[in-house]
Scaffold this active site. Structure first.
Site, PDB file in Angstrom:
ATOM      1  N   SER A 158       0.852  -1.191   0.000  1.00 17.67           N
ATOM      2  CA  SER A 158       0.000   0.000   0.000  1.00 17.67           C
ATOM      3  C   SER A 158       0.880   1.231   0.000  1.00 17.67           C
ATOM      4  O   SER A 158       2.027   1.200   0.468  1.00 17.67           O
ATOM      5  CB  SER A 158      -0.885   0.008   1.250  1.00 17.67           C
ATOM      6  OG  SER A 158      -1.489   1.267   1.458  1.00 17.67           O
ATOM      7  N   TYR A 184      -0.181   0.037  10.646  1.00 14.28           N
ATOM      8  CA  TYR A 184      -0.519  -0.362   9.270  1.00 14.28           C
ATOM      9  C   TYR A 184       0.654  -0.080   8.340  1.00 14.28           C
ATOM     10  O   TYR A 184       1.046  -0.934   7.525  1.00 14.28           O
ATOM     11  CB  TYR A 184      -1.749   0.415   8.807  1.00 14.28           C
ATOM     12  CG  TYR A 184      -2.151   0.140   7.376  1.00 14.28           C
ATOM     13  CD1 TYR A 184      -2.695  -1.081   7.009  1.00 14.28           C
ATOM     14  CD2 TYR A 184      -1.999   1.120   6.394  1.00 14.28           C
ATOM     15  CE1 TYR A 184      -3.076  -1.331   5.695  1.00 14.28           C
ATOM     16  CE2 TYR A 184      -2.379   0.884   5.089  1.00 14.28           C
ATOM     17  CZ  TYR A 184      -2.917  -0.334   4.735  1.00 14.28           C
ATOM     18  OH  TYR A 184      -3.281  -0.577   3.435  1.00 14.28           O
TER      19      TYR A 184
END
Length: 304
Positions: A158, A184
């Site tokens: 990501s 994350y």
């Protein structure tokens, strides 16, 4: 080294990038294939003739989706199998049940910005799900990948990796205050480092491993962030979001290419600041020393 480019871009779909590619005789596994871009990834693999296993936590949902994909593509070789990548026991059972070669492995399952939680072994949940479980899965399936002769592994990362490097001295936030986005970010950096670490280690087996940024797609992934914050012009459909994974998994342009990071169906440039975590790959995510350290840590954690 020149960046790899393709005729495809931001708006290309998974069907666009696989047009004309025949995957008959190829076996593929897609983790997290019961929601979001995982479903479209599995569907297009099946559409192109692959034998596809949907590796999912909810087996009933997975079986329904597999049946839908088989019906819509006319390819009966679509099935579901139980896999929870946050649970190393589940990963080991999946690996033990696999038999024969594996040509394509797409490590797609993931969670984002979850409240603070750890697995039974004490690993922070996002790191355990997004990185460690997939590391254990891929390492466990290495003999099957090697048997395929020219297997491809896709690590779905990501642009969130631009939020944080891996903080090796405090992976589990035992000293730092827990921050869901930092957790994350480091988990997605770890996914890129896995591709870098595997590239040289597995080259002799004909296995290539690359990381991808799928784009901003409105899915259940954002349930802990209040929904997708990206402006409409920067968003992708599910069909577009699955494209880069399929491009990296199937394109003849990437034959023998390993240890790189792709976004919008092209190799991403290296960046040296976060630039609002919009695009590019952080230098720290491609650093070989970091990759070696990540590999050693992952090996220790899955052996504990």
């Amino acid at each position: 080294m020149a960046l790899i480019t393709s005729p495809f871009g931001f708006a290309s779909t998974a069907e666009d990038v696989t047009d004309g590619i025949d995957l008959t005789g190829k076996r593929a596994v897609v983790t997290g294939a019961s929601s979001g871009i995982g479903i479209e990834t599995a569907r297009v693999l099946a559409l192109r003739g692959a034998d596809v296993t949907l590796a999912v936590r909810n087996l009933d949902a997975g079986r329904r989706i597999a049946a839908d994909i088989a019906g819509s593509t006319g390819n009966p070789a679509v099935r579901a199998a139980t896999l929870d990548v946050s649970d190393l026991g589940s990963v080991r059972r999946f690996v033990a049940a696999w038999d024969g070669p594996l040509h394509i492995l797409i490590n797609n399952a993931g969670i984002m910005a979850t409240p603070e939680e750890r697995t039974e072994s004490g690993t922070e949940l996002q790191f355990a799900t997004n990185y460690l479980g997939h590391f254990a899965l891929t390492v466990g399936l290495r003999p099957a990948l090697a048997q395929a002769g020219s297997a491809r592994v896709v690590a779905v990362s990501s642009s969130g990796h631009l939020i944080s490097p891996v903080v090796f001295d405090d992976i589990d936030f035992r000293f730092r205050p827990y921050d869901p986005l930092l957790a994350y970010g480091q988990s997605k950096t770890a996914s890129v480092l896995f591709a870098v670490g595997a590239a040289e280690r597995w080259a002799a087996d004909g296995i290539t491993v690359n990381a991808v940024m799928p784009g901003a797609i409105a899915t259940g992934l954002q349930k802990h962030t209040g929904g997708l914050k990206t402006p409409p012009e920067g968003r992708k459909t599910v069909e577009q979001g699955a494209a880069t994974s399929l491009f990296v998994a199937t394109s003849p342009l990437l034959e023998g290419v390993s240890g790189r990071y792709f976004e919008d169906n092209n190799e991403a440039p290296v960046v040296h600041d976060g630039n609002g975590w919009k695009s590019g790959v952080a230098a720290y995510a491609l650093d070989r020393d970091n990759a070696d350290r990540m590999w050693d840590l992952g090996t220790r954690l899955i052996s504990a």
